[in-house]
Design a protein around this motif. Structure first.
Motif: not given
Length: 287
Positions: A133-144, A211-222
């Motif tokens: 799950d991409p946080g603010p500022g990142v998207g599908l390329p970062e997920c890939a 949520k405050d940890l997620r900007p610019g990062k990908i959250f690995l939802d386990w």
């Protein structure tokens, strides 16, 4: 309109209702998609209780999750459980029935039921899933990019992965399991993997839900491996602005999306064309 689907008579209503205002996609087109995709979708639903997300007036308006079978459900639809009573979607007739209720999204757990009715019991999970799950500022390329890291880690413990772009923001990675571990064991294993990747790649990955940890990062939802949780089913439509689909992908596509390549969420017409040409890229998950 009264139709017969696989010997079941049912009434379809409001076929000209616009379900996706941005693309002017109608309810008739949603029903057509589900009918045409059913040969590959139904095996992913088989034996799994289905939670639906209904959009009575189309996307962008009221929506709600529905676990229990609704009033008026025909007796020929299989069901399991007591509270709630979940439906199974075994065939095109059942799929059409729920699509006619504006059930755009179909969500399933990582396990199947054994038996039916009140005596049914869930089996042990036969797959794991990691939601990227991409946080603010990142998207599908970062997920890939992160998906490749996760694949490498799962390969080390002997698991092959199947990537699915979610039809929303990110993607999911699935791996087939032998069905001998509990949901808690799988949850803990995936959580540990997420923690390890967060430590080794702190600039790209986060494992905590804050949520405050997620900007610019990908959250690995386990957490979607918890027994009570569900994940969007491969080939289900999504209730977003456009009729996008949770679409199985090749690893070549995911690798090509790293760094901003041509990787995007697929719409229903694209998915239908791909399935006609390539078949079900996630068929391993249905065995």
């Amino acid at each position: 309109m009264t139709v017969e689907v696989e010997g079941r008579r049912m009434r379809l209503s409001s076929l000209d209702k616009v379900m996706y205002p941005r693309t002017n996609t109608t309810k008739a087109e949603v029903l057509d998609y589900y009918a045409r995709i059913s040969p590959v979708l139904l095996p992913h639903l088989a034996g799994r209780p289905v939670t639906r997300v209904r959009f009575p007036h189309g996307v962008g308006d009221t929506q709600f999750f529905e676990k229990n079978i609704p009033a008026g459900t025909p007796p020929w639809l299989r069901r399991a459980g007591n509270d709630p009573v979940f439906p199974f979607i075994d065939d095109l007739a059942g799929l059409t029935f729920f699509a006619n209720l504006n059930s755009i999204e179909l969500h399933v757990p990582q396990w199947r039921w054994e038996g039916e009715g009140r005596a049914a019991e869930p089996r042990r999970p036969d797959r794991l899933v990691i939601d990227l799950d991409p946080g603010p500022g990142v998207g599908l390329p970062e997920c890939a990019d992160v998906a490749v890291l996760v694949r490498e880690r799962l390969t080390q413990i002997g698991l092959d992965t199947v990537p699915v772009t979610s039809g929303s923001k990110g993607l999911q990675l699935y791996a087939v399991l032998p069905g001998v571990h509990s949901s808690d064991q799988i949850r803990d294993t995936v959580a540990q993997l997420a923690q390890e990747l967060s430590k080794s790649h702190p600039d790209r990955v986060v494992w905590k839900m804050a949520k405050d940890l997620r900007p610019g990062k990908i959250f690995l939802d386990w957490s979607q491996n918890v027994a009570a949780k569900t994940t969007i089913c491969p080939y289900s439509l999504r209730g977003r602005d456009a009729p996008t689909v949770a679409a199985p992908r090749t690893w070549a596509e995911i690798e090509g999306g790293v760094g901003g390549g041509e990787l995007h969420q697929l719409r229903m017409d694209e998915v239908l064309a791909r399935v006609e040409e390539q078949g079900d890229l996630a068929a391993a998950l249905t065995q």
